[in-house]
Structures are given as C-alpha cells and as structure tokens.
Design a protein around this motif. Structure first.
Motif, PDB file in Angstrom:
ATOM      1  N   ALA A 208     -21.077 -29.474  11.077  1.00  0.00           N
ATOM      2  CA  ALA A 208     -22.414 -30.421  11.190  1.00  0.00           C
ATOM      3  C   ALA A 208     -23.106 -30.364   9.921  1.00  0.00           C
ATOM      4  CB  ALA A 208     -22.871 -29.898  12.463  1.00  0.00           C
ATOM      5  N   TRP A 209     -23.109 -29.161   9.704  1.00  0.00           N
ATOM      6  CA  TRP A 209     -23.924 -29.008   8.036  1.00  0.00           C
ATOM      7  C   TRP A 209     -23.352 -29.539   7.012  1.00  0.00           C
ATOM      8  CZ3 TRP A 209     -22.382 -25.301   4.451  1.00  0.00           C
ATOM      9  CH2 TRP A 209     -22.965 -25.237   3.162  1.00  0.00           C
ATOM     10  N   ARG A 210     -22.045 -29.505   7.109  1.00  0.00           N
ATOM     11  CA  ARG A 210     -21.198 -29.881   5.936  1.00  0.00           C
ATOM     12  C   ARG A 210     -21.371 -31.494   5.862  1.00  0.00           C
ATOM     13  NH1 ARG A 210     -15.897 -26.622   4.454  1.00  0.00           N
ATOM     14  NH2 ARG A 210     -16.261 -28.208   2.788  1.00  0.00           N
ATOM     15  N   LYS A 211     -20.982 -31.987   7.140  1.00  0.00           N
ATOM     16  CA  LYS A 211     -21.113 -33.526   7.267  1.00  0.00           C
ATOM     17  C   LYS A 211     -22.404 -34.025   6.619  1.00  0.00           C
ATOM     18  CE  LYS A 211     -19.691 -36.940  10.636  1.00  0.00           C
ATOM     19  NZ  LYS A 211     -21.092 -37.609  10.729  1.00  0.00           N
ATOM     20  N   LEU A 212     -23.456 -33.407   7.444  1.00  0.00           N
ATOM     21  CA  LEU A 212     -24.810 -33.911   6.828  1.00  0.00           C
ATOM     22  C   LEU A 212     -24.910 -33.865   5.339  1.00  0.00           C
ATOM     23  CD1 LEU A 212     -26.887 -32.513   9.854  1.00  0.00           C
ATOM     24  CD2 LEU A 212     -26.542 -34.868   9.296  1.00  0.00           C
ATOM     25  N   VAL A 213     -24.670 -32.667   4.712  1.00  0.00           N
ATOM     26  CA  VAL A 213     -24.804 -32.667   3.291  1.00  0.00           C
ATOM     27  C   VAL A 213     -24.059 -33.830   2.743  1.00  0.00           C
ATOM     28  CG1 VAL A 213     -24.198 -31.276   1.146  1.00  0.00           C
ATOM     29  CG2 VAL A 213     -25.146 -30.117   3.052  1.00  0.00           C
ATOM     30  N   GLN A 214     -22.667 -33.904   2.974  1.00  0.00           N
ATOM     31  CA  GLN A 214     -22.003 -35.047   2.420  1.00  0.00           C
ATOM     32  C   GLN A 214     -22.498 -36.206   2.672  1.00  0.00           C
ATOM     33  OE1 GLN A 214     -18.153 -35.756   4.082  1.00  0.00           O
ATOM     34  NE2 GLN A 214     -17.246 -36.381   2.227  1.00  0.00           N
ATOM     35  N   GLU A 215     -22.938 -36.535   3.903  1.00  0.00           N
ATOM     36  CA  GLU A 215     -23.487 -38.048   4.127  1.00  0.00           C
ATOM     37  C   GLU A 215     -24.875 -38.192   3.561  1.00  0.00           C
ATOM     38  OE1 GLU A 215     -21.320 -38.846   8.530  1.00  0.00           O
ATOM     39  OE2 GLU A 215     -23.612 -38.154   8.378  1.00  0.00           O
ATOM     40  N   ASN A 216     -25.724 -37.107   3.046  1.00  0.00           N
ATOM     41  CA  ASN A 216     -27.037 -37.368   2.638  1.00  0.00           C
ATOM     42  C   ASN A 216     -27.013 -36.871   1.136  1.00  0.00           C
ATOM     43  OD1 ASN A 216     -29.206 -37.741   4.875  1.00  0.00           O
ATOM     44  ND2 ASN A 216     -27.798 -36.529   5.573  1.00  0.00           N
TER      45      ASN A 216
END
Length: 255
Positions: A208-216
C-alpha cells in the motif's frame, strides 16, 4: 510562460468550458456572455468536453490552478475571514512570482464575488480529473495547506473541504485518509494515512505504501495535469506518506 501568466487567457477559458471557463472568460473581457453561461449548470456538451476525454494537459494544468484559487476563495467565505498567513502560504508554496500576484488576486476576487457556490467548480474539476484522482487529492492538500497556515483548521473549513471531496467523487474512507494526512502530527494516524488496517500484514502495508508513493510522485502528477509550480506541495505529500510508513515500520520492528 509560467502557469500564472496564462490564467487570464481567453482562449484557455473557451477551451475549458463550464464554470471555470466562464470565470476565465470574464477575466479576459468576455464577462457578459461567458458569465451568463456560468449562471446555469454545465450542459451535457460541457460535461463531455471538460471530462476525461479532454486531453490537453496544458489546459488541465490551468484548470487545476484556477481550481485551487477559486475553491480557496470559496473556503475563505466558509469561515468568513482570510488571514495574512493564508495569503502568504499560498504565495510561497505555489510559487507565485511577484509580477503575477495581481493575476492571482484578480481570479480570487472574481471567485469571491461570484454568486455561485463551490459545487459547479468542484464538480467540473471532478469530471476533468476523474481518471487521475491523485491530482484531485493534491488539490485538496493545497486547500488544507492554505487553511492551516494560520495555525489551525476551523470546523467550518473541515466541513467545506469534506463537501468538496464528496463533489470530487471521493468516498468517505478516502476522505478520512486525506483528512488524516493534513490535520497535523498530533492528529495523524499512520494507518489511516496509508489507507490500511491495523491488522493488515506487513507485506500488505508495504505494498500500500509503495503504491501511494508511486501514485503521488511529483513527476507522475505533473504528467496528469498538476502544474510544475505545485511541486513543493507534492513533495510535502510524499514526505507525509513516507513518514507514516516509517512510523508503522518502527512500531512493528521491521527493517
């Protein structure tokens, strides 16, 4: 030319359409005809034109910028006061050069005097960026930044921002996450910020953290329509996400 030098361009107003285009048109000297358009809800044609199919990223950047200014002006009306700290925060974080301050002020004043509420503007932005919700989230982050510049976010401002989030199409859970990330260190819940549950596995939280970092990531947001002038705000959001993950990682004894 920076984004600030383009915000009063008549051509951009006609290209964007809807209430945002009407406001731009009024500033560019087309007030009579265009403001008549803004008095009514956007037509089906406008909804199509300013929706996901509208692919001019430069025009989307202008719409994003106008959205922050207009919704910021409407927020000022929500709690009845605009402080010097809020104005300074806007100028600093959004990199408004001295020679463009008047342009920004003109849009802000036009929006404050506009008889319409915030809804037509928020809904148009929601349509334009419905395929890029992180850009809309960044816009909300910008409004939060302005709201908390004087040291506090009033209940009126929180209520207003929750209504804007709803108009953007965010769910209640998504709004909770956005609010948690913006309400200050003493009110932050790292699990809420990452949109995960306390009993989720370490791997699920990491993903979830990696996904948010990528998206943001700022580069990705700029490619989706956020102006380069807002990169400081995007970096703040990324830092908040990373800090939340670090808190969880340390509390779980993860490497």
């Amino acid at each position: 030319m920076s984004i600030w030098g383009k915000i009063v361009g008549g051509a951009a107003g006609f290209a964007i359409g809807g209430p945002i285009g009407a406001l731009l048109g009024g500033l560019a000297g087309h007030a009579v005809d265009k403001m008549r358009e803004s008095a009514a809800p956007p037509s089906i044609e406008d909804q199509t034109r300013d929706g996901a199919g509208f692919g001019d990223e430069g025009t989307k950047s202008i719409a994003f910028t106008i959205g922050v200014i207009v919704l910021g002006a409407k927020m000022a009306k929500a709690d009845g006061v605009v402080t010097k700290d809020e104005v300074s925060a806007f100028k600093e974080v959004f990199q408004v050069p001295p020679d463009e301050v008047k342009n920004v002020g003109r849009v802000f004043n036009q929006a404050r005097q506009d008889a319409q509420g915030y809804e037509p503007y928020a809904k148009q932005l929601g349509r334009m960026f419905r395929e890029n919700p992180r850009v809309l989230e960044e816009l909300l982050d910008g409004l939060f930044h302005i709201a908390r510049a004087d040291g506090k976010v009033t209940q009126e401002e929180v209520t207003y921002l929750s209504q804007v989030a709803q108009a953007f199409g965010f769910t209640e859970a998504e709004w909770d996450r956005i609010r948690a990330a913006n309400m200050g260190p003493d009110k932050q819940d790292p699990y809420v910020i990452l949109g995960v549950q306390r009993d989720d596995s370490d791997e699920a939280i990491r993903q979830a953290w990696r996904k948010l970092v990528q998206e943001n990531h700022p580069d990705r947001l700029i490619a989706q329509g956020m102006p380069e002038e807002f990169v400081n705000l995007a970096n703040e959001k990324l830092a908040t996400i990373n800090h939340a993950y670090d808190q969880i990682r340390k509390s779980r004894g993860l490497p």
